[in-house]
Design a protein around this motif. Structure first.
Motif, PDB file in Angstrom:
ATOM      1  N   ASP A 278       7.805  57.935  -3.915  1.00  0.00           N
ATOM      2  CA  ASP A 278       9.179  57.471  -4.075  1.00  0.00           C
ATOM      3  C   ASP A 278       9.163  55.990  -4.477  1.00  0.00           C
ATOM      4  O   ASP A 278       8.651  55.144  -3.740  1.00  0.00           O
ATOM      5  N   GLU A 279       9.722  55.690  -5.618  1.00  0.00           N
ATOM      6  CA  GLU A 279       9.709  54.322  -6.158  1.00  0.00           C
ATOM      7  C   GLU A 279      10.354  53.310  -5.203  1.00  0.00           C
ATOM      8  O   GLU A 279       9.970  52.142  -5.190  1.00  0.00           O
ATOM      9  N   ARG A 280      11.320  53.738  -4.409  1.00  0.00           N
ATOM     10  CA  ARG A 280      12.006  52.817  -3.494  1.00  0.00           C
ATOM     11  C   ARG A 280      11.063  52.202  -2.466  1.00  0.00           C
ATOM     12  O   ARG A 280      11.348  51.139  -1.914  1.00  0.00           O
ATOM     13  N   TYR A 281       9.954  52.871  -2.199  1.00  0.00           N
ATOM     14  CA  TYR A 281       9.073  52.416  -1.120  1.00  0.00           C
ATOM     15  C   TYR A 281       7.744  51.843  -1.598  1.00  0.00           C
ATOM     16  O   TYR A 281       6.961  51.364  -0.792  1.00  0.00           O
ATOM     17  N   LYS A 282       7.493  51.886  -2.895  1.00  0.00           N
ATOM     18  CA  LYS A 282       6.195  51.428  -3.438  1.00  0.00           C
ATOM     19  C   LYS A 282       5.823  50.028  -2.935  1.00  0.00           C
ATOM     20  O   LYS A 282       4.707  49.805  -2.493  1.00  0.00           O
TER      21      LYS A 282
ATOM     22  N   GLN B 181      -0.295  49.605   4.407  1.00  0.00           N
ATOM     23  CA  GLN B 181       0.156  49.900   5.769  1.00  0.00           C
ATOM     24  C   GLN B 181      -0.624  51.070   6.371  1.00  0.00           C
ATOM     25  O   GLN B 181      -0.986  52.013   5.667  1.00  0.00           O
ATOM     26  N   GLU B 182      -0.828  50.996   7.681  1.00  0.00           N
ATOM     27  CA  GLU B 182      -1.432  52.117   8.400  1.00  0.00           C
ATOM     28  C   GLU B 182      -0.433  53.274   8.396  1.00  0.00           C
ATOM     29  O   GLU B 182       0.749  53.081   8.661  1.00  0.00           O
ATOM     30  N   GLU B 183      -0.893  54.471   8.093  1.00  0.00           N
ATOM     31  CA  GLU B 183      -0.001  55.617   7.928  1.00  0.00           C
ATOM     32  C   GLU B 183       0.267  56.305   9.264  1.00  0.00           C
ATOM     33  O   GLU B 183      -0.177  57.416   9.534  1.00  0.00           O
ATOM     34  N   THR B 184       1.072  55.631  10.075  1.00  0.00           N
ATOM     35  CA  THR B 184       1.480  56.175  11.375  1.00  0.00           C
ATOM     36  C   THR B 184       2.980  56.421  11.354  1.00  0.00           C
ATOM     37  O   THR B 184       3.690  55.941  10.452  1.00  0.00           O
TER      38      THR B 184
ATOM     39  N   ARG C 110       9.372  51.832  10.254  1.00  0.00           N
ATOM     40  CA  ARG C 110       9.657  50.463   9.807  1.00  0.00           C
ATOM     41  C   ARG C 110       9.952  50.441   8.301  1.00  0.00           C
ATOM     42  O   ARG C 110      10.736  49.626   7.836  1.00  0.00           O
ATOM     43  N   ILE C 111       9.325  51.327   7.567  1.00  0.00           N
ATOM     44  CA  ILE C 111       9.500  51.365   6.106  1.00  0.00           C
ATOM     45  C   ILE C 111      10.773  52.115   5.728  1.00  0.00           C
ATOM     46  O   ILE C 111      11.570  51.643   4.931  1.00  0.00           O
ATOM     47  N   VAL C 112      10.950  53.300   6.286  1.00  0.00           N
ATOM     48  CA  VAL C 112      12.150  54.100   6.038  1.00  0.00           C
ATOM     49  C   VAL C 112      13.087  53.785   7.202  1.00  0.00           C
ATOM     50  O   VAL C 112      12.864  54.214   8.323  1.00  0.00           O
ATOM     51  N   THR C 113      14.127  53.044   6.930  1.00  0.00           N
ATOM     52  CA  THR C 113      14.975  52.518   7.998  1.00  0.00           C
ATOM     53  C   THR C 113      15.728  53.626   8.744  1.00  0.00           C
ATOM     54  O   THR C 113      15.927  54.731   8.220  1.00  0.00           O
ATOM     55  N   ALA C 114      16.168  53.283   9.929  1.00  0.00           N
ATOM     56  CA  ALA C 114      16.958  54.218  10.740  1.00  0.00           C
ATOM     57  C   ALA C 114      18.220  54.630   9.990  1.00  0.00           C
ATOM     58  O   ALA C 114      18.653  55.779  10.066  1.00  0.00           O
TER      59      ALA C 114
END
Length: 140
Positions: free
Chosen positions: A55-59, A65-68, A74-78
């Protein structure tokens, strides 16, 4: 909770409503614990990461980042997660207008709730009623 309210006092309940509340609250606690396991389950977290990697929005946010699950949140907001969940709920209710689910039959008409559990703050469940009564609206 199980021992205190079901084992020690199982014969003390003269109210079916109170006992039903206890059963529902206990089921809620179990569901919360299971949900925590579910959202952190390794394959589900990996699938979620695979979705945002393309997804380009998150590149720019991903970087190294550690993939947890905690990093994902933290990346995809609430707000973004809420919007997606809200859209799914709105679609479900829209596709099942005649379905008598507990949202329509129990939650929407609710105005007050007794303080059944002494260790919860007074009025805390009643204060949650408006939160539960939101009407999901699909994202534009």
């Amino acid at each position: 909770m199980y021992y205190e309210y079901f084992v020690k006092h199982s014969g003390d309940y003269d109210s079916k409503e109170y006992y039903s509340f206890l059963l529902g609250y206990y089921a809620h606690l179990i569901t919360d614990a299971d949900f925590e396991w579910f959202v952190r389950e390794t394959n589900r977290v990996k699938t979620a990461w695979n979705r945002i990697k393309i997804d380009e929005r998150y590149k720019d946010k991903i970087d190294t980042q550690e993939e947890t699950w905690d990093t994902f949140k933290r990346i995809v907001t609430a707000k973004e997660i809420y919007r997606e969940r809200n859209t799914l709920e709105a679609e479900y209710l829209s596709n099942h207008p005649d379905y008598e689910c507990s949202y329509f039959t129990e939650i929407l008409p609710l105005t007050d709730f007794p303080d059944y559990i002494d260790y919860l703050p007074k009025g805390c469940i009643a204060r949650k009623i408006p939160v539960m009564q939101y009407t999901p609206i699909p994202a534009l």
